[in-house]
Design a protein around this motif. Sequence first.
Motif, short mmCIF file in Angstrom:
data_model
loop_
_atom_site.label_atom_id
_atom_site.label_comp_id
_atom_site.label_asym_id
_atom_site.label_seq_id
_atom_site.Cartn_x
_atom_site.Cartn_y
_atom_site.Cartn_z
N VAL A 119 -14.06 -5.73 -46.48
CA VAL A 119 -13.20 -4.71 -45.48
C VAL A 119 -14.34 -4.32 -44.48
O VAL A 119 -13.92 -3.81 -43.34
CB VAL A 119 -12.53 -3.77 -46.22
CG1 VAL A 119 -11.90 -2.75 -45.47
CG2 VAL A 119 -11.35 -4.42 -47.15
N LEU A 120 -15.37 -3.44 -45.02
CA LEU A 120 -16.38 -2.64 -44.39
C LEU A 120 -16.85 -3.53 -43.04
O LEU A 120 -17.15 -3.34 -42.04
CB LEU A 120 -17.29 -1.96 -45.28
CG LEU A 120 -16.81 -1.16 -46.16
CD1 LEU A 120 -17.91 -0.38 -46.67
CD2 LEU A 120 -15.83 0.16 -45.45
N ASN A 121 -17.49 -4.73 -43.50
CA ASN A 121 -18.12 -5.79 -42.68
C ASN A 121 -17.16 -6.34 -41.36
O ASN A 121 -17.47 -6.32 -40.24
CB ASN A 121 -18.56 -6.99 -43.43
CG ASN A 121 -19.90 -6.59 -43.71
OD1 ASN A 121 -20.73 -6.04 -43.29
ND2 ASN A 121 -20.10 -7.18 -45.27
N TYR A 122 -15.70 -6.27 -41.85
CA TYR A 122 -14.60 -6.62 -40.64
C TYR A 122 -14.54 -5.65 -39.69
O TYR A 122 -14.58 -5.72 -38.69
CB TYR A 122 -13.52 -6.83 -41.42
CG TYR A 122 -12.11 -6.75 -40.62
CD1 TYR A 122 -11.87 -8.00 -39.99
CD2 TYR A 122 -11.36 -5.65 -40.27
CE1 TYR A 122 -10.76 -8.08 -39.01
CE2 TYR A 122 -10.30 -5.81 -39.34
CZ TYR A 122 -9.92 -6.95 -38.66
OH TYR A 122 -8.90 -7.03 -37.93
N TYR A 123 -14.60 -4.36 -40.05
CA TYR A 123 -14.69 -3.15 -39.20
C TYR A 123 -15.83 -2.91 -38.51
O TYR A 123 -15.99 -2.46 -37.49
CB TYR A 123 -14.10 -1.97 -39.84
CG TYR A 123 -12.49 -1.94 -40.07
CD1 TYR A 123 -11.65 -1.84 -39.11
CD2 TYR A 123 -12.08 -2.19 -41.25
CE1 TYR A 123 -10.20 -1.86 -39.13
CE2 TYR A 123 -10.78 -2.26 -41.53
CZ TYR A 123 -9.80 -2.22 -40.59
OH TYR A 123 -8.68 -2.13 -40.68
N HIS A 124 -17.02 -3.30 -39.25
CA HIS A 124 -18.41 -3.00 -38.55
C HIS A 124 -18.55 -4.24 -37.65
O HIS A 124 -19.13 -3.53 -36.66
CB HIS A 124 -19.38 -3.42 -39.78
CG HIS A 124 -20.98 -3.26 -39.31
ND1 HIS A 124 -21.23 -1.96 -38.94
CD2 HIS A 124 -21.94 -4.01 -39.52
CE1 HIS A 124 -22.65 -2.02 -38.61
NE2 HIS A 124 -23.15 -3.32 -38.63
N LYS A 125 -18.10 -5.35 -37.54
CA LYS A 125 -18.33 -6.14 -36.45
C LYS A 125 -17.24 -5.94 -35.22
O LYS A 125 -17.37 -6.51 -34.41
CB LYS A 125 -17.83 -7.67 -37.11
CG LYS A 125 -18.80 -8.26 -38.14
CD LYS A 125 -18.53 -9.62 -38.81
CE LYS A 125 -19.20 -10.20 -39.61
NZ LYS A 125 -18.98 -11.22 -40.47
#
Length: 331
Positions: A119-125
């Motif tokens: 989830v965090l990587n999705y928003y980080h990208k």
Amino acid sequence: MSESIYVFSSGEIKRKQNTIYFEDKDGNKKYLPIENIREIHFLGEITLNKDFLEYITQKEIILHFYNYYGYYVGSYYPREHYNSGYMILKQAEHYLDNSKRLALAKKFVEGAYKNILKVLNYYHKRETNLETHIKKIMSLSEKINMCERIDELMAIEGNIRETYYDAFNEIIENEDFKFDTRTKRPPENMINTLISFGNSLIYTYILSEIYKTHLDPRIGFLHTTNFRRFSLNLDIAEIFKPIIVDRVIFNIVNKNMISKKDFEEKLGGLYLKDSGRKIFIDKIEEKLKTTVEYKKIGKSISYRRLIRLELYKLEKHLIGEEEYEPLVAEW
């Protein structure tokens, strides 16, 4: 396909001939299609009788009850038709053997933190800088395999989730829904209210899926088994909360589908009105029906089906057929 039924109104529900009949307090009447019901969620005050419960048991339908504030208060769990003494013994064996219990508990925490990172990587990208949170969670995750006791593991899991919640303010674009600290009983702001309600729902969905397997919901591994409640659904929920509940929360908040008018203050806490509950439930049902490509079996399946498959994997682990590996979202 079976459906989940949500009853928001207060009233009386009963068996009428060979179907279910509901009449709300204003005299509005409705027949519910018994053959298509998977489970019923009662969010209003409800009156029912023994004849109704006998019929529900015969049809193998689970009932979930919530109080006035939307807190889950319990379930009517019909006589288990897939009940297996062998599986209960295997669950108890893995619970009572510390090394076996700890190994499974670590798998649930592993699945939880890896899906949190998804989830965090999705928003980080998407140009939301979450590098600090991601690095901290990865650092905390290195301690999981060093834990020798369940309470140590729970503490690590708690630290990971605390770091995750700290990232919510970076992901949430609506200033009205800013996150301070996790508060539960009562939830003190709107984002805490959404988390609590969403978690209650996912616990019941997983309990309903456990009913369709040979597993006993009273014996968990990460969460302690005791006299008061189901615990296996809490274990499995750790894996699914980030990719189902939290994604729904970000979706409805960032797209302004829900607002202050959908909440109300009561007894020092903040609770969803029926309008807010309906928005949330509509979107989480939509998410459960969404299909994703699952490489392990080479086809697209729904999130609801993923939950059932997770339980089947656990069954195989308990009887020694295949070591359990938690679901980590590939999408």
